[in-house]
Scaffold this active site. Structure first.
Site, short mmCIF file in Angstrom:
data_model
loop_
_atom_site.label_atom_id
_atom_site.label_comp_id
_atom_site.label_asym_id
_atom_site.label_seq_id
_atom_site.Cartn_x
_atom_site.Cartn_y
_atom_site.Cartn_z
N ASP A 47 41.56 39.07 41.60
CA ASP A 47 40.78 38.84 42.81
C ASP A 47 41.16 37.50 43.44
O ASP A 47 41.11 36.47 42.77
CB ASP A 47 39.29 38.87 42.48
CG ASP A 47 38.39 38.89 43.69
OD1 ASP A 47 38.90 38.77 44.82
OD2 ASP A 47 37.17 39.03 43.51
N GLY A 107 41.65 44.14 41.42
CA GLY A 107 41.37 43.15 42.45
C GLY A 107 39.89 43.00 42.71
O GLY A 107 39.06 43.20 41.81
N HIS A 108 39.55 42.68 43.96
CA HIS A 108 38.16 42.40 44.33
C HIS A 108 37.27 43.62 44.16
O HIS A 108 36.15 43.52 43.67
CB HIS A 108 38.14 41.91 45.78
CG HIS A 108 36.81 41.47 46.26
ND1 HIS A 108 36.14 40.38 45.74
CD2 HIS A 108 36.00 41.95 47.25
CE1 HIS A 108 34.99 40.21 46.37
NE2 HIS A 108 34.87 41.15 47.28
N PHE A 109 37.76 44.78 44.57
CA PHE A 109 37.01 46.03 44.42
C PHE A 109 37.42 46.72 43.12
O PHE A 109 37.95 47.84 43.13
CB PHE A 109 37.24 46.95 45.63
CG PHE A 109 36.40 46.60 46.83
CD1 PHE A 109 35.11 47.08 46.95
CD2 PHE A 109 36.91 45.81 47.84
CE1 PHE A 109 34.33 46.76 48.05
CE2 PHE A 109 36.14 45.49 48.95
CZ PHE A 109 34.85 45.97 49.05
N ASP A 136 30.07 40.75 45.01
CA ASP A 136 30.29 40.02 46.26
C ASP A 136 28.94 39.59 46.85
O ASP A 136 28.20 38.85 46.21
CB ASP A 136 31.11 40.91 47.19
CG ASP A 136 31.62 40.21 48.43
OD1 ASP A 136 32.69 39.57 48.33
OD2 ASP A 136 30.97 40.29 49.49
#
Length: 287
Positions: free
Chosen positions: A237, A263-265, A103
């Site tokens: 994500d 997902g994102h994490f 990120d």
């Protein structure tokens, strides 16, 4: 048994907190965190890798345990975040290291790479974007705001700092949410709720436009220097789409791309798999 040391260095007048583990004579991996978290995102991965590698994970100004001057007193830009991390690494005498970016860690890390290409031994991108290909529909409203920020209504951006938004970041695209540790989410939110934090994060959201504008420079760096790249990505994500991971292979001929059911994490739910991929990748840098 892994011993993690929790240290603070003064860089440009700011207290910069960082986690350190492993033998300093071993190959170094610098772990650069994303929004809305801090170096705590890497606490388990540090323990996984410290038997063979030297790990450094800083908190940026405004995040974690580092100084968080008011947005009216310190210019929160990604250039300045990179300045502070660069200063920290210089103070530690680190002149050769791989970077792990997630990120916000991507714009910090690629700024370091542009400044010191000779220092970068490899790049691990875990949902750390460097291509417009990876900008999911999540970014549509921000594009409109970036086009004319002085006249835009910034109120909707503040919704990204709420408990609901933080919970969504940790759980969207996760097949089994029982694997998500709620402690990290709670800590992230507690820090977001500090007085003045919303203005800090708002400044960085607006400044993110400079990262998109710099993508072509980052890509030119990749094509020119061909650093070893491991892109390990949560394919579900909705912030940075998996096309961003695949795009690395356009510019780095031997890029390794792995799309995980996360997902994102992704590190929160697929850490053993990611740790194994990272270990193999770091071994390959010394082969």
């Amino acid at each position: 048994m892994t011993l993690v040391r929790y240290r603070t260095a003064v860089i440009d007048g700011l207290d910069v907190f960082y986690r350190e583990a492993g033998d300093p004579s071993a190959p170094t991996l610098v772990l650069l965190h994303g929004f809305p978290t801090s170096s705590i995102a890497y606490q388990e991965l540090i323990a996984d890798l410290a038997d063979e590698f030297h790990l450094i994970a800083p908190d940026y100004p405004g995040f974690g345990h580092s100084s968080a001057p008011a947005a009216s007193e310190w210019d929160y830009t990604f250039d300045h975040l990179a300045d502070v991390v660069d200063g920290l690494l210089d103070s530690l005498g680190l002149t050769r290291y791989a970077i792990y970016v997630h990120d916000y860690g991507s714009p910090v890390g690629f700024r370091l790479a542009l400044r010191h290409p000779e220092r970068i031994t490899g790049i691990i991108s875990q949902n750390g974007n460097a291509y417009e290909d990876g900008l999911a529909p999540f970014w549509k409203d921000l594009y409109e705001i970036w086009a004319n920020p002085s006249e835009a209504d910034l109120t909707p951006l503040r919704a990204h700092y709420t408990r609901e938004a933080t919970h969504w970041q940790y759980t969207h695209g996760v097949p089994d949410v029982s694997l998500v540790n709620p402690d990290k989410e709670a800590l992230d939110q507690a820090l977001l709720d500090r007085p003045g934090s919303d203005e800090i994060q708002l400044a960085l959201f607006l400044n993110y436009a400079t990262n998109v504008a710099a993508y072509s420079q980052w890509q030119d760096y990749l094509r020119t220097h061909q650093p070893p790249v491991l892109a390990v990505w949560g394919r579900n994500d909705e912030i940075f789409a998996p096309e961003g991971a695949k795009a690395f292979a356009r510019d780095v001929k031997d890029a390794h791309v792995h799309l995980l059911d996360a997902g994102h994490f992704a590190l929160e739910t697929r850490r053993p798999q990611i740790a194994a991929l990272v270990r193999t990748f770091l071994h390959s840098l010394s082969d």
